[in-house]
Design a protein around this motif. Structure first.
Motif, PDB file in Angstrom:
ATOM      1  N   PRO A 122       0.851  -1.189   0.000  1.00  0.00           N
ATOM      2  CA  PRO A 122       0.000   0.000   0.000  1.00  0.00           C
ATOM      3  C   PRO A 122       0.893   1.249   0.000  1.00  0.00           C
ATOM      4  N   TYR A 153       0.796  -6.767  17.726  1.00  0.00           N
ATOM      5  CA  TYR A 153       0.388  -8.086  17.224  1.00  0.00           C
ATOM      6  C   TYR A 153      -1.113  -8.202  17.362  1.00  0.00           C
ATOM      7  N   GLY A 155      -3.446  -7.089  15.707  1.00  0.00           N
ATOM      8  CA  GLY A 155      -4.172  -5.832  15.511  1.00  0.00           C
ATOM      9  C   GLY A 155      -3.899  -4.773  16.570  1.00  0.00           C
ATOM     10  N   ARG A 156      -3.229  -5.167  17.683  1.00  0.00           N
ATOM     11  CA  ARG A 156      -2.825  -4.143  18.654  1.00  0.00           C
ATOM     12  C   ARG A 156      -1.647  -3.406  18.038  1.00  0.00           C
ATOM     13  N   VAL A 158      -2.406  -1.162  15.584  1.00  0.00           N
ATOM     14  CA  VAL A 158      -2.965  -0.744  14.295  1.00  0.00           C
ATOM     15  C   VAL A 158      -4.216   0.084  14.568  1.00  0.00           C
ATOM     16  N   GLU A 185      -2.156   3.869   3.263  1.00  0.00           N
ATOM     17  CA  GLU A 185      -3.491   4.048   2.688  1.00  0.00           C
ATOM     18  C   GLU A 185      -4.349   2.863   3.119  1.00  0.00           C
ATOM     19  N   ARG A 186      -5.634   3.111   3.306  1.00  0.00           N
ATOM     20  CA  ARG A 186      -6.523   2.004   3.641  1.00  0.00           C
ATOM     21  C   ARG A 186      -6.865   1.277   2.342  1.00  0.00           C
ATOM     22  N   GLU A 258       1.533 -12.341   4.434  1.00  0.00           N
ATOM     23  CA  GLU A 258       0.111 -11.986   4.522  1.00  0.00           C
ATOM     24  C   GLU A 258      -0.189 -11.005   3.408  1.00  0.00           C
ATOM     25  N   PHE A 260      -3.227  -8.827   0.888  1.00  0.00           N
ATOM     26  CA  PHE A 260      -4.579  -8.339   0.631  1.00  0.00           C
ATOM     27  C   PHE A 260      -4.890  -8.618  -0.829  1.00  0.00           C
ATOM     28  N   GLU A 272       1.959  -8.068   5.558  1.00  0.00           N
ATOM     29  CA  GLU A 272       2.897  -8.355   6.651  1.00  0.00           C
ATOM     30  C   GLU A 272       3.761  -9.554   6.331  1.00  0.00           C
TER      31      GLU A 272
HETATM   32  P1  ADP Z   1      -0.688  -7.133  13.215  1.00  0.00           P
HETATM   33  O1  ADP Z   1       0.778  -7.120  12.967  1.00  0.00           O
HETATM   34  O2  ADP Z   1      -1.072  -6.649  14.552  1.00  0.00           O
HETATM   35  O3  ADP Z   1      -1.353  -8.420  12.816  1.00  0.00           O
HETATM   36  P2  ADP Z   1      -1.424  -5.974  10.658  1.00  0.00           P
HETATM   37  O4  ADP Z   1      -0.502  -4.974  10.081  1.00  0.00           O
HETATM   38  O5  ADP Z   1      -1.405  -7.350  10.084  1.00  0.00           O
HETATM   39  O6  ADP Z   1      -1.253  -6.008  12.237  1.00  0.00           O
HETATM   40  O7  ADP Z   1      -2.920  -5.409  10.553  1.00  0.00           O
HETATM   41  C1  ADP Z   1      -4.006  -6.052  11.207  1.00  0.00           C
HETATM   42  C2  ADP Z   1      -5.241  -6.024  10.314  1.00  0.00           C
HETATM   43  O8  ADP Z   1      -5.606  -4.669  10.008  1.00  0.00           O
HETATM   44  C3  ADP Z   1      -5.023  -6.669   8.962  1.00  0.00           C
HETATM   45  O9  ADP Z   1      -5.198  -8.065   9.035  1.00  0.00           O
HETATM   46  C4  ADP Z   1      -6.088  -5.975   8.122  1.00  0.00           C
HETATM   47  O10 ADP Z   1      -7.359  -6.558   8.356  1.00  0.00           O
HETATM   48  C5  ADP Z   1      -6.085  -4.566   8.678  1.00  0.00           C
HETATM   49  N1  ADP Z   1      -5.177  -3.698   7.889  1.00  0.00           N
HETATM   50  C6  ADP Z   1      -3.851  -3.510   8.117  1.00  0.00           C
HETATM   51  N2  ADP Z   1      -3.306  -2.678   7.219  1.00  0.00           N
HETATM   52  C7  ADP Z   1      -4.294  -2.295   6.390  1.00  0.00           C
HETATM   53  C8  ADP Z   1      -4.377  -1.427   5.253  1.00  0.00           C
HETATM   54  N3  ADP Z   1      -3.306  -0.740   4.801  1.00  0.00           N
HETATM   55  N4  ADP Z   1      -5.580  -1.292   4.642  1.00  0.00           N
HETATM   56  C9  ADP Z   1      -6.665  -1.959   5.088  1.00  0.00           C
HETATM   57  N5  ADP Z   1      -6.668  -2.784   6.156  1.00  0.00           N
HETATM   58  C10 ADP Z   1      -5.505  -2.961   6.812  1.00  0.00           C
END
Ligand code: ADP
Length: 387
Positions: A122, A153, A155-156, A158, A185-186, A258, A260, A272
């Motif tokens: 992204p 980790y 989602g904590r 983020v 960016e989302r 990981e 998208f 990731e």
């Molecule tokens: P963690 O390392 O805590 O698992 P991640 O970076 O994998 O964190 O993000 C957790 C979740 O947040 C992802 O699985 C996804 O669902 C969402 N997410 C993360 N980055 C983005 C992004 N750039 N755009 C949209 N969703 C995202």
């Protein structure tokens, strides 16, 4: 070398469920994993015979642990890079190495390396002030995803922010040098995918089928293998990307990528990297000819890689999260589950139950994805909620 068995000794730093399941795979290879755990209650310390205690941040403890290990690997990504380098300078063989591991330890480093390698990511930027975030958001559009570069980790670490001012509202201070932040960016994603690939020091690579990971509240709840309705060209592209990254980053052991999946012709974007056995690969214990845990061991031991083929047309893994007490003990829940679904395979990690904590997983194999998915969800619900 273990003189009793004539086999090399693998040490794993960290005693969580990944070490516990790696130990399980080690047994079949004639090994007993040596584990550096923090407490006797750690999941792997409860089952492995060769356990030492110490902190993964304590270089002296790591040195003592590494003595007598032919190779040292990791159950998590929290060992400081300078400690890994110090051990390597002592002559310890560590996989993955410090340079590779940095990309799994620090999201800013990971994004930077992937950008340099031309991998799809992204749009992103390091954020040092609210003004920088505001400018980035104006460029890519709000909401913006903000992440702590290190330490997050499940989602904590983020946050999805609608305005730059929300940075303060979630308690983040970009001027604090201890918290490095990135903004992304989302991505408008269709779904999340993951690929496991293993690489040995010899350079052999073995890639698993692409899976779909289903997240709820930032936690992976379900993994579907293979990812349903994924065009073959996209599956091959994802596998090739994982192979290329493992080689380019010089990963030894397991790499989980990981991804998208984005709509239309947008293809795939890397989210990731994890350089160890990963939750998105737990399905391989029953669902692949070689589990990710055995594969990780084979890779760090420089053995030839195992067959990564599926053992059934549809495989679903569901995580078991600590749930409501509900009055029914886990023993009774297992009775009910096994009585009603003898095919469900249960893995419990020996952890204290806390709401939302991953305490185990279940895997179901079969012919029909919808049926397998229902059974896996039902099995996880029995263990979680006792109903
Ligand atoms: P963690 O390392 O805590 O698992 P991640 O970076 O994998 O964190 O993000 C957790 C979740 O947040 C992802 O699985 C996804 O669902 C969402 N997410 C993360 N980055 C983005 C992004 N750039 N755009 C949209 N969703 C995202």
């Amino acid at each position: 070398m273990d003189t009793r068995t004539g086999l090399p000794v693998v040490g794993m730093v960290g005693g969580g469920q990944l070490a516990r399941m790696t130990h399980q795979a080690a047994i079949a290879l004639g090994q007993s994993l040596r584990v550096l755990a923090r407490t006797p209650e750690d999941g792997a310390a409860l089952v492995a015979a060769d356990v030492q205690y110490g902190e993964h941040t304590d270089l002296a403890a790591l040195r003592t642990f590494a003595k007598g290990c032919d190779v040292v690997t990791f159950d998590h990504e929290q060992v400081p890079g300078e400690h890994i380098r110090a051990l390597a300078a002592d002559g310890v063989r560590l996989y993955p190495g410090a340079d590779a591991l940095r990309c799994a330890q620090d999201k800013a480093v990971m994004r930077q390396r992937l950008t340099e390698l031309g991998a799809p990511v992204p749009r992103w930027q390091r954020i040092g002030s609210v003004d920088e975030l505001a400018a980035f958001g104006a460029e890519v559009g709000w909401p913006v995803v903000v992440k702590a570069a290190r330490g997050g980790y499940d989602g904590r670490g983020v946050w999805l922010l609608d305005t730059p001012d929300e940075l303060a509202a979630v308690g983040l201070e970009p001027a604090d040098p201890a918290v490095e932040l990135i903004a992304e960016e989302r991505v408008k994603l269709v779904r999340e995918l993951a690929v496991q690939v293993a690489r040995s020091p010899f350079g052999q690579l073995a890639v698993y089928p692409v899976v779909e990971t289903v997240q709820r509240d930032g936690i992976c709840v379900e993994v579907l293998a293979p990812a349903p309705a994924l065009p073959q060209s996209r599956a091959l592209a994802a596998q090739q990307l994982a192979i290329d990254l493992a080689s380019a980053l010089d990963v030894v052991g397991l790499l989980a990528v990981e991804l998208f999946e984005v709509p239309g012709g947008g293809g795939l974007v890397v989210n990731e990297l994890a350089m160890r056995p990963h939750n998105s690969g737990h399905w391989t214990i029953e669902g692949a000819r070689t589990s990710q845990f055995e594969q990780h061991l084979r890779a760090v031991l420089d053995y030839p890689m195992g067959d990564t083929g599926l053992t059934a047309p549809a495989v679903v893994m569901a995580n078991v999260l600590g749930g409501a007490d509900g009055g029914m003990g886990i023993d009774e829940r297992l009775h009910h589950l096994f009585a009603t679904d003898p095919g469900a395979k249960v893995h419990l990690y020996g952890k204290q139950v806390r709401p939302g904590r991953k305490i185990g997983h279940v895997t179901v194999l079969g012919e029909d994805l919808a049926d397998v998915r229902n059974r896996a969800a039902r099995a996880a619900r029995w263990l979680q909620e006792g109903r």
